[in-house]
Design an enzyme around this catalytic site. Structure first.
Site, short mmCIF file in Angstrom:
data_model
loop_
_atom_site.label_atom_id
_atom_site.label_comp_id
_atom_site.label_asym_id
_atom_site.label_seq_id
_atom_site.Cartn_x
_atom_site.Cartn_y
_atom_site.Cartn_z
N HIS A 72 -14.42 8.23 6.79
CA HIS A 72 -13.54 8.30 5.61
C HIS A 72 -12.21 8.94 5.99
O HIS A 72 -12.17 10.06 6.45
CB HIS A 72 -14.21 9.11 4.49
CG HIS A 72 -15.21 8.30 3.71
ND1 HIS A 72 -15.50 8.54 2.39
CD2 HIS A 72 -15.96 7.24 4.07
CE1 HIS A 72 -16.40 7.66 1.97
NE2 HIS A 72 -16.70 6.87 2.98
N TYR A 201 -13.40 13.63 -6.44
CA TYR A 201 -13.64 14.97 -7.00
C TYR A 201 -12.84 15.05 -8.30
O TYR A 201 -11.61 14.99 -8.27
CB TYR A 201 -13.12 16.06 -6.05
CG TYR A 201 -13.88 16.22 -4.75
CD1 TYR A 201 -13.71 15.33 -3.69
CD2 TYR A 201 -14.76 17.29 -4.56
CE1 TYR A 201 -14.40 15.50 -2.49
CE2 TYR A 201 -15.45 17.47 -3.36
CZ TYR A 201 -15.26 16.57 -2.33
OH TYR A 201 -15.95 16.74 -1.15
N PRO A 293 -20.68 23.98 -2.68
CA PRO A 293 -20.53 22.71 -1.96
C PRO A 293 -19.20 21.98 -2.18
O PRO A 293 -18.95 20.95 -1.57
CB PRO A 293 -21.68 21.86 -2.53
CG PRO A 293 -21.98 22.45 -3.86
CD PRO A 293 -21.66 23.90 -3.77
N LYS A 297 -18.52 22.21 3.12
CA LYS A 297 -18.42 23.05 4.32
C LYS A 297 -19.75 23.63 4.83
O LYS A 297 -19.82 24.09 5.98
CB LYS A 297 -17.45 24.23 4.07
CG LYS A 297 -16.01 23.81 3.93
CD LYS A 297 -15.40 23.50 5.28
CE LYS A 297 -14.15 22.68 5.19
NZ LYS A 297 -14.32 21.25 5.50
N TYR A 385 -10.10 20.44 4.71
CA TYR A 385 -11.20 19.52 4.44
C TYR A 385 -11.72 18.88 5.73
O TYR A 385 -12.94 18.76 5.92
CB TYR A 385 -10.76 18.44 3.44
CG TYR A 385 -11.91 17.67 2.84
CD1 TYR A 385 -12.60 18.15 1.73
CD2 TYR A 385 -12.33 16.46 3.40
CE1 TYR A 385 -13.66 17.46 1.18
CE2 TYR A 385 -13.40 15.76 2.86
CZ TYR A 385 -14.05 16.26 1.75
OH TYR A 385 -15.12 15.57 1.22
C1 PHB Z 1 -22.68 14.98 -0.86
O1 PHB Z 1 -22.49 13.79 -0.64
O2 PHB Z 1 -23.82 15.44 -1.02
C2 PHB Z 1 -21.49 15.88 -0.98
C3 PHB Z 1 -20.24 15.40 -0.64
C4 PHB Z 1 -19.14 16.22 -0.75
C5 PHB Z 1 -19.29 17.51 -1.20
C6 PHB Z 1 -20.55 18.01 -1.52
C7 PHB Z 1 -21.65 17.18 -1.42
O3 PHB Z 1 -18.18 18.31 -1.33
#
Ligand code: PHB
Ligand code: APR
Length: 394
Positions: A72, A201, A293, A297, A385
């Site tokens: 990505h 997000y 989450p 990280k 990130y």
């Molecule tokens: C996930 O795909 O489980 C996931 C992806 C990004 C995040 C947290 C969890 O920031």
């Protein structure tokens, strides 16, 4: 029984450290409380930084990830129903992340360890480290009804947040830093195509939402929910309806729903213990720190701890550089705290805090607006990130 490095815990930290050391000719034994199938079945994180991808390649366990993982080059942030693209590649001079589930990483590591003839004792009970402050530490545990004593040179505590390693260090030798958030993430896994090619997000007055994925046919979605939320009050239908209400209209319309294959609630917490070592016992991954989450990280910090301890132990065994051992904690913590800060900051900006007054809400919105509409702001988000660099071990 004897080994060189005794590893407590067969999660990603323990398995990856075990693989790297094993490849370098350093003997390891892994003690895991759970059964192998339980470890394989856990659904956890899904985004790997370049540093972790490189480490998995170095460990020789990247074959499936390199075929099935999704590279990505960016992700989307949503504020006031508007998508803003964070172009990771352009903003970081060519870096990206790999979407590949922790469940798959764990499977690959378990297979590699079995193929290499490395020993993992599953369902090892009552593991207890002893004499960590001496140069002859040892462990006791119960295995298949027998009480076992294992002597070793070093102990790696890779046993997660609830493990025994951190708890076996005298409390007065540790300092704990903690923040508990008044909400959790309700997560769902479904065999439906992801709603968007990149992660989304979304900040929303009803609460944060995240659209993630595991493959082109498997989606992972999350909703911010109150911390005490009962899971059984969330039917699949209610989940999908709530997710749609928090997404921009075009995404909500495009969302393909289906039966969930996993559904769970995870509380959000920031936690760091200092130092991350006690004599010859070293803490790695969730045993030493937890991040919410939102910045993706947790797993990546486990990988950077593994890289640090692995490189130190290589120099100890090959060059006699025992002076490096005492540097482990400080090296790890410098990177850990930067990731803690980023994870806390993303969490603060993107979530709704029940106790927040109007002023605090406007500040969070305005902070996010500033960062997504400024090139410098997007760069800051992107740089964190994709993952801050690992420190060299010299
Ligand atoms: C996930 O795909 O489980 C996931 C992806 C990004 C995040 C947290 C969890 O920031
Ligand atoms: N004895 C032996 N094993 C134990 C004990 C114990 N007393 N306590 C816990 N364990 C095992 C757990 O069963 C688990 O398999 O240790 C392992 C720890 O694994 P994780 O919790 O996955 O922690 P870690 O390997 O550090 O992985 C990093 O970062 O963001 C998170 O979700 C991500 O789990 C991931 C973590």
């Amino acid at each position: 029984m004897k080994t060189q490095v005794a590893i407590i815990g067969a999660g990603p930290s323990g398995l990856l450290l075990g693989q790297l050391l094993h490849n370098a000719g350093i003997q390891t034994l892994i003690l895991e409380r759970q059964a192998a199938n339980y470890v394989k079945g856990r659904i956890r994180a899904g985004v790997l930084e370049q540093g972790m991808v490189d480490l998995l390649r170095e460990a020789g366990v990247s074959r499936r990830m390199d075929v099935e993982g999704l590279v990505h080059d960016g992700f989307e942030l949503v504020l006031n129903g508007q998508l803003s693209h964070i172009d990771l590649k352009a903003l970081t001079g060519g870096q990206s992340v790999m979407v590949y589930g922790q469940t798959e990483v764990t499977r690959d590591l378990m297979t590699a360890r079995a193929d290499a003839g490395g020993v993992t004792l599953y369902e090892a009970r009552n593991v207890q480290p002893h004499d960590m402050k001496t140069d002859r530490p040892w462990l006791t545990f119960e295995y298949q009804g027998e009480r076992v004593r294992l002597g070793c040179d070093y102990i790696a505590g890779c046993d997660g947040f609830h493990g025994v390693a951190r708890q076996s260090i005298p409390a007065q030798s540790l300092k704990v830093f903690e923040r508990v958030y008044p909400f959790g993430w309700l997560g769902i896994l479904a065999d439906t195509p992801p709603v968007h090619p990149e992660l989304v997000y979304a900040k929303h007055p009803r609460g944060f939402a995240l659209c993630s994925m595991r493959s082109p046919t498997r989606s992972r979605y999350y909703l911010q929910v109150p911390v005490q939320e009962p899971l059984d009050e969330w039917s699949d239908e209610r989940f999908w309806d709530e997710l749609k209400s928090r997404l921009p209209g075009e995404l909500a319309q495009r969302l393909v729903t289906g039966p969930s294959i996993e559904k769970s609630i995870a509380p959000l917490r920031s936690f760091v213990v200092e130092p991350m070592q006690y004599g010859r016992l070293f803490l790695l991954g969730d045993a030493a720190h937890i991040v919410p989450p939102t910045g993706a990280k947790g797993l990546n910090l486990a990988a950077s701890d593994v890289s640090t301890l692995y490189r130190i132990l290589l120099k100890v065994y090959r060059e006699g550089r025992v002076d490096l051992l005492e540097k482990y904690s400080a090296i790890c913590l410098r990177r850990v705290w930067k990731a803690e800060r980023f994870s806390w900051w993303m969490t603060s900006m993107l979530h709704e805090f029940p106790e927040a007054d109007g002023f605090s809400q406007r500040i969070a919105e305005s902070e996010l607006a500033y960062f997504i509409h400024s090139e410098a702001g997007r760069k800051t988000i992107a740089e964190n990130y994709v993952g801050l660099p690992y420190e060299a071990i010299e």
